[in-house]
Scaffold this active site. Structure first.
Site, PDB file in Angstrom:
ATOM      1  CG  HIS A 172       1.359  -0.801  -6.050  1.00 34.83           C
ATOM      2  ND1 HIS A 172       1.472   0.169  -5.086  1.00 34.83           N
ATOM      3  CD2 HIS A 172       1.660  -0.195  -7.226  1.00 34.83           C
ATOM      4  CE1 HIS A 172       1.842   1.316  -5.654  1.00 34.83           C
ATOM      5  NE2 HIS A 172       1.947   1.117  -6.956  1.00 34.83           N
TER       6      HIS A 172
ATOM      7  CD  GLN B 218      -0.796   4.365  -4.198  1.00 26.09           C
ATOM      8  OE1 GLN B 218       0.438   4.550  -4.226  1.00 26.09           O
ATOM      9  NE2 GLN B 218      -1.637   5.209  -3.616  1.00 26.09           N
ATOM     10  CG  ASN B 219      -4.292  -0.141   0.096  1.00 23.63           C
ATOM     11  OD1 ASN B 219      -3.230   0.482   0.158  1.00 23.63           O
ATOM     12  ND2 ASN B 219      -5.432   0.338   0.593  1.00 23.63           N
ATOM     13  CB  VAL B 220      -1.170  -5.991  -1.986  1.00 25.36           C
ATOM     14  CG1 VAL B 220      -0.288  -5.246  -2.988  1.00 25.36           C
ATOM     15  CG2 VAL B 220      -0.552  -5.963  -0.592  1.00 25.36           C
ATOM     16  CG  ASP B 221      -6.020  -4.237   1.886  1.00 25.27           C
ATOM     17  OD1 ASP B 221      -5.474  -3.275   2.465  1.00 25.27           O
ATOM     18  OD2 ASP B 221      -7.069  -4.112   1.205  1.00 25.27           O
TER      19      ASP B 221
ATOM     20  N   GLY C 262      -6.097   8.251   1.919  1.00 24.03           N
ATOM     21  CA  GLY C 262      -5.101   7.511   2.703  1.00 24.03           C
ATOM     22  C   GLY C 262      -3.876   7.074   1.927  1.00 24.03           C
ATOM     23  CB  THR C 263      -2.278   7.249  -1.036  1.00 26.87           C
ATOM     24  OG1 THR C 263      -1.010   7.223  -1.695  1.00 26.87           O
ATOM     25  CG2 THR C 263      -3.229   8.168  -1.787  1.00 26.87           C
TER      26      THR C 263
ATOM     27  CE1 TYR D 130       6.636  -9.361  -0.718  1.00 27.61           C
ATOM     28  CE2 TYR D 130       4.470  -8.358  -0.474  1.00 27.61           C
ATOM     29  CZ  TYR D 130       5.797  -8.270  -0.854  1.00 27.61           C
ATOM     30  OH  TYR D 130       6.292  -7.096  -1.373  1.00 27.61           O
TER      31      TYR D 130
ATOM     32  NE  ARG E  27       2.357  -6.362   3.583  1.00 29.60           N
ATOM     33  CZ  ARG E  27       2.481  -5.659   2.458  1.00 29.60           C
ATOM     34  NH1 ARG E  27       3.527  -5.856   1.650  1.00 29.60           N
ATOM     35  NH2 ARG E  27       1.571  -4.775   2.111  1.00 29.60           N
TER      36      ARG E  27
HETATM   37  N1  APR Z   1      -6.937   7.712   7.708  1.00 27.74           N
HETATM   38  C1  APR Z   1      -6.528   8.445   6.633  1.00 27.74           C
HETATM   39  N2  APR Z   1      -5.243   8.526   6.234  1.00 27.74           N
HETATM   40  C2  APR Z   1      -4.330   7.843   6.952  1.00 27.74           C
HETATM   41  C3  APR Z   1      -4.672   7.064   8.081  1.00 27.74           C
HETATM   42  C4  APR Z   1      -6.042   7.012   8.449  1.00 27.74           C
HETATM   43  N3  APR Z   1      -6.466   6.302   9.509  1.00 27.74           N
HETATM   44  N4  APR Z   1      -3.526   6.515   8.586  1.00 27.74           N
HETATM   45  C5  APR Z   1      -2.516   6.929   7.782  1.00 27.74           C
HETATM   46  N5  APR Z   1      -2.997   7.733   6.809  1.00 27.74           N
HETATM   47  C6  APR Z   1      -2.267   8.363   5.704  1.00 27.74           C
HETATM   48  C7  APR Z   1      -0.887   8.856   6.060  1.00 27.74           C
HETATM   49  O1  APR Z   1      -0.946  10.220   6.484  1.00 27.74           O
HETATM   50  C8  APR Z   1      -0.163   8.716   4.720  1.00 27.74           C
HETATM   51  O2  APR Z   1      -0.321   9.898   3.942  1.00 27.74           O
HETATM   52  O3  APR Z   1      -2.085   7.341   4.754  1.00 27.74           O
HETATM   53  C9  APR Z   1      -0.881   7.575   4.038  1.00 27.74           C
HETATM   54  C10 APR Z   1      -0.075   6.283   4.023  1.00 27.74           C
HETATM   55  O4  APR Z   1       1.045   6.527   3.216  1.00 27.74           O
HETATM   56  P1  APR Z   1       2.056   5.331   2.886  1.00 27.74           P
HETATM   57  O5  APR Z   1       2.378   4.600   4.134  1.00 27.74           O
HETATM   58  O6  APR Z   1       3.154   5.924   2.054  1.00 27.74           O
HETATM   59  O7  APR Z   1       1.184   4.326   2.002  1.00 27.74           O
HETATM   60  P2  APR Z   1       0.834   4.453   0.470  1.00 27.74           P
HETATM   61  O8  APR Z   1       0.677   5.885   0.046  1.00 27.74           O
HETATM   62  O9  APR Z   1      -0.306   3.539   0.204  1.00 27.74           O
HETATM   63  O10 APR Z   1       2.157   3.840  -0.219  1.00 27.74           O
HETATM   64  C11 APR Z   1       2.128   3.683  -1.630  1.00 27.74           C
HETATM   65  O11 APR Z   1       4.265   2.557  -1.510  1.00 27.74           O
HETATM   66  O12 APR Z   1       5.617   1.070  -0.451  1.00 27.74           O
HETATM   67  C12 APR Z   1       4.806   1.239  -1.536  1.00 27.74           C
HETATM   68  O13 APR Z   1       3.685  -0.437  -2.713  1.00 27.74           O
HETATM   69  C13 APR Z   1       3.656   0.269  -1.514  1.00 27.74           C
HETATM   70  O14 APR Z   1       1.388   0.639  -2.285  1.00 27.74           O
HETATM   71  C14 APR Z   1       2.425   1.159  -1.460  1.00 27.74           C
HETATM   72  C15 APR Z   1       2.938   2.478  -2.010  1.00 27.74           C
END
Ligand code: APR
Length: 235
Positions: free
Chosen positions: A108, A90-93, A173-174, A57, A60
């Site tokens: 999170h 869900q982002n920690v930033d 973006g999740t 961390y 990060r």
């Molecule tokens: N613009 C839009 N979407 C994007 C971009 C972008 N530039 N880059 C990546 N993505 C999308 C990907 O297609 C994916 O669906 O963002 C998503 C990222 O997914 P993850 O990496 O799984 O991240 P997230 O969904 O935030 O993860 C959820 O998992 O590991 C735990 O605690 C952690 O909060 C996190 C949680």
């Protein structure tokens, strides 16, 4: 009496911060490709090797100090002039904070906060590293104020309440794979519009069963811009 503003719940994940230069978790080259989740982001990992977790961390947090909010974070702030916007991230930033959003729920945890390990109410600002031996006011080792795998999500109820009150939901973006965050859309009123901005959209069970889903298969900076322009125009 001013007209009540329509409520928008915005659910964001790592993809909204990707264009600021922060790695996502599950994309190619993502964080989980180079680290064992259970070693660095679980309560077991913490008990096994605190120094390894602290360093993960610290790295990060150092990287976060080098990046800025992007156009997607900023476009969401423009919505606040016309809508009652709640960011559920869900982002920690802290890019939503630095982008200027007013109402943010961190599901999170937060990278730039630390917490006591004997009293979870003791939370401190944490701009820099947490080192072994850094202690809270009660003398216990400080830990990152992050929700690890295997831990409860304290803000879930507050987030579910915000989703249940929303007139519209914007998901950005999740991968919608990590529960309970990924299941939040189940709390939404059945007929409200749900926008889903994702570079490579994949629909989870809840989204596949969502009636008014509009998928925008684009990067956050362009996709959120388009949705915000549309929402400002109609209101
Ligand atoms: N613009 C839009 N979407 C994007 C971009 C972008 N530039 N880059 C990546 N993505 C999308 C990907 O297609 C994916 O669906 O963002 C998503 C990222 O997914 P993850 O990496 O799984 O991240 P997230 O969904 O935030 O993860 C959820 O998992 O590991 C735990 O605690 C952690 O909060 C996190 C949680």
């Amino acid at each position: 009496m001013s007209k009540q503003k329509s409520k928008i719940a915005v659910l964001t994940g790592a993809g909204i911060s990707a264009e600021s230069g922060i790695k996502t978790f599950r994309d190619a080259g993502g964080l989980w490709e180079h680290h064992d989740i259970m070693e660095v982001a679980s309560i077991e990992g913490w008990h096994n090797n605190q120094a390894l977790v602290l360093n993960f961390y610290n790295e990060r947090r150092r990287q976060l100090a080098e990046v800025q909010p992007n156009a997607a974070h900023k476009a969401l702030v423009e919505l606040e002039s016309r809508y009652d916007v709640t960011i559920i991230t869900q982002n920690v930033d802290d890019l939503h904070e630095r982008g200027g959003s007013s109402h943010i729920i961190h599901l999170h945890g937060e990278l730039k906060k630390s917490r006591s390990t004997v009293d979870e109410r003791l939370i401190y600002p944490c701009p820099g590293d947490i080192l072994p031996g850094d202690c809270c006011e009660k003398g216990s080792q400080l830990r990152p104020h992050i929700v690890w795998f295997g831990e409860m999500v304290p803000m879930l109820e507050v987030a579910a309440e915000a989703v249940s009150r929303a007139d519209l939901i914007l998901i950005i973006g999740t991968s919608m794979q990590v529960y309970p965050a990924a299941g939040l859309t189940a709390y939404a009123s059945p007929n409200i519009p749900i926008f889903y901005v994702n570079q490579k959209p994949m629909l989870n069970y809840e989204l596949e069963n969502t009636r008014n889903l509009k998928v925008i298969p684009e990067n956050a900076t362009t996709g959120v811009r388009k949705v915000v322009d549309e929402l400002i125009q109609i209101n």
